[in-house]
Design an enzyme around this catalytic site. Structure first.
Site, PDB file in Angstrom:
ATOM      1  N   HIS A   9       0.800  -1.222   0.000  1.00 47.00           N
ATOM      2  CA  HIS A   9       0.000   0.000   0.000  1.00 47.00           C
ATOM      3  C   HIS A   9       0.832   1.271   0.000  1.00 47.00           C
ATOM      4  O   HIS A   9       1.931   1.314   0.537  1.00 47.00           O
ATOM      5  CB  HIS A   9      -0.911   0.016   1.216  1.00 47.00           C
ATOM      6  N   HIS A 165     -10.128  -5.988  -1.554  1.00 48.20           N
ATOM      7  CA  HIS A 165      -9.342  -5.741  -0.333  1.00 48.20           C
ATOM      8  C   HIS A 165     -10.262  -5.388   0.826  1.00 48.20           C
ATOM      9  O   HIS A 165     -11.311  -4.774   0.621  1.00 48.20           O
ATOM     10  CB  HIS A 165      -8.352  -4.585  -0.601  1.00 48.20           C
ATOM     11  N   ASP A 286       1.655  -7.058   2.425  1.00 50.09           N
ATOM     12  CA  ASP A 286       0.692  -6.115   3.006  1.00 50.09           C
ATOM     13  C   ASP A 286       1.431  -4.978   3.708  1.00 50.09           C
ATOM     14  O   ASP A 286       0.982  -4.451   4.727  1.00 50.09           O
ATOM     15  CB  ASP A 286      -0.303  -6.791   3.964  1.00 50.09           C
TER      16      ASP A 286
END
Ligand code: GRE
Ligand code: ZN
Length: 326
Positions: A9, A165, A286
């Site tokens: 991210h 997600h 992640d």
């Protein structure tokens, strides 16, 4: 072992979306995570080098665009943040790619933004953070809604995957969590919410109408591999109006890919391999919600046959995204 990671991210401060993630950290931990979300080419790339992660597919943090209930706001920010992602990929395209963020509040605009992101910006698909809040903060719309029919047809036409997600369910609509705030977020609610959303897609007939649609789930499948046999087993005797062509296990093995994001647990991986096969599982970390190092060190040490391990490390992702495998 060389790896590709794809639930990694980023945030941005212009437009200022990075602050959405503050609630997931204690105030003393937040500044470092904030900096990690804003960084792409420095500490992130250094860790990729150290851990043999040859490519990262970036995605915006959660809930991202999905919580911007004003349609025009969602459309504007998705456009700007996809430009931002494409600009960063252009700095180092050998090591970075990106998913698009989409303003699902406006289905036509989301469809156009997906097309623009794939065709003009070169992004590799979309990552959608679950349901979207539409027009007011308490109206939630899931991706099985009929308003998305043209969107899914375009996903099939463009032949790009959609990463489903997690996000948290709304506090106002989740009495089962009242008084138990530790159940929110990545400890539990994320997986239940997202696994349920995936089952809604299966039950809506989406994959009968569009057999080519491919959905990616993180966290080793948001609890589904463990429970899918039981779900089908019970639905066979009590379908409650369910009317689709195949079992949910069939859709999980045909239309879904899973990643290891945030679930660095060998027994859970082996369960997922047994349920969906090693061709449908892809390494991910992640980052920066999880440690890239913990993910990579766990994966590299797993005892698995070389063929399956290579597929999960990078081969499956290279094939799914049409990347050069090196
Ligand atoms: C995630 O993106 O998976 C995530 C968050 C916030 C906290 C933990 C986490 O968005 O894993
Ligand atoms: Zn994530």
């Amino acid at each position: 072992m060389k790896k590709i990671a794809l639930e990694e991210h980023f945030g941005a401060s212009d437009p200022n979306i990075v602050e959405q993630s503050a609630e997931h950290f204690t105030p003393d931990a937040w500044p470092a995570r904030r900096a990690a979300l804003l960084d792409i080419h420095e500490a992130r790339l250094q860790q990729m080098d150290d851990l043999e992660i040859e490519k990262v597919i970036l995605s915006l943090l959660a809930p991202g665009i999905q919580s911007l209930h004003d349609r025009a706001h969602a459309v504007d920010w998705a456009h700007r943040l996809n430009d931002y992602a494409a600009d960063h990929v252009a700095v180092n395209p050998a090591r970075f790619a990106s998913f698009a963020a989409l303003p699902m509040q406006d289905p036509d605009a989301a469809t156009e933004e997906l097309r623009r992101s794939v065709k003009e910006l070169g992004l590799l698909g979309a990552l959608i953070n679950g349901f979207s809040q539409v027009d007011d903060e308490n109206t939630v719309v899931y991706l099985d809604d009929p308003r998305y029919e043209d969107f899914w047809a375009t996903v099939a036409e463009l032949d790009v995957p959609v990463y489903l997600h997690p996000r948290d369910p709304l506090v106002s609509q989740s009495p089962q969590y009242d008084g138990h705030p530790w159940l929110y977020g990545s400890s539990w609610a994320f997986s239940v919410e997202t696994g349920t959303h995936a089952l809604r897609l299966m039950g809506s007939g989406l994959f009968d109408r569009h057999p080519g649609v491919r959905i990616i789930l993180g966290h080793l499948g948001e609890l589904l591999p463990f429970n899918i046999w039981r779900t089908d087993h019970r639905l066979a005797v009590a379908p409650r109006g369910l009317d689709v062509e195949h079992s949910f296990g069939h859709y999980l093995r045909t239309n879904f890919y899973l990643t290891t994001s945030g679930n660095f647990r060998t027994p859970a991986l082996l369960n997922a391999i047994q349920e969906v096969g090693a061709d449908r599982i892809m390494f991910s970390a992640d980052y920066p919600f999880e440690s890239m190092e913990e993910a990579a060190r766990w994966f590299d040490a797993i005892e698995l046959n070389d063929r399956d391990k290579e597929k999960i490390a990078s081969g499956n992702a290279a094939r799914l995204f049409g990347l050069e495998s090196g």
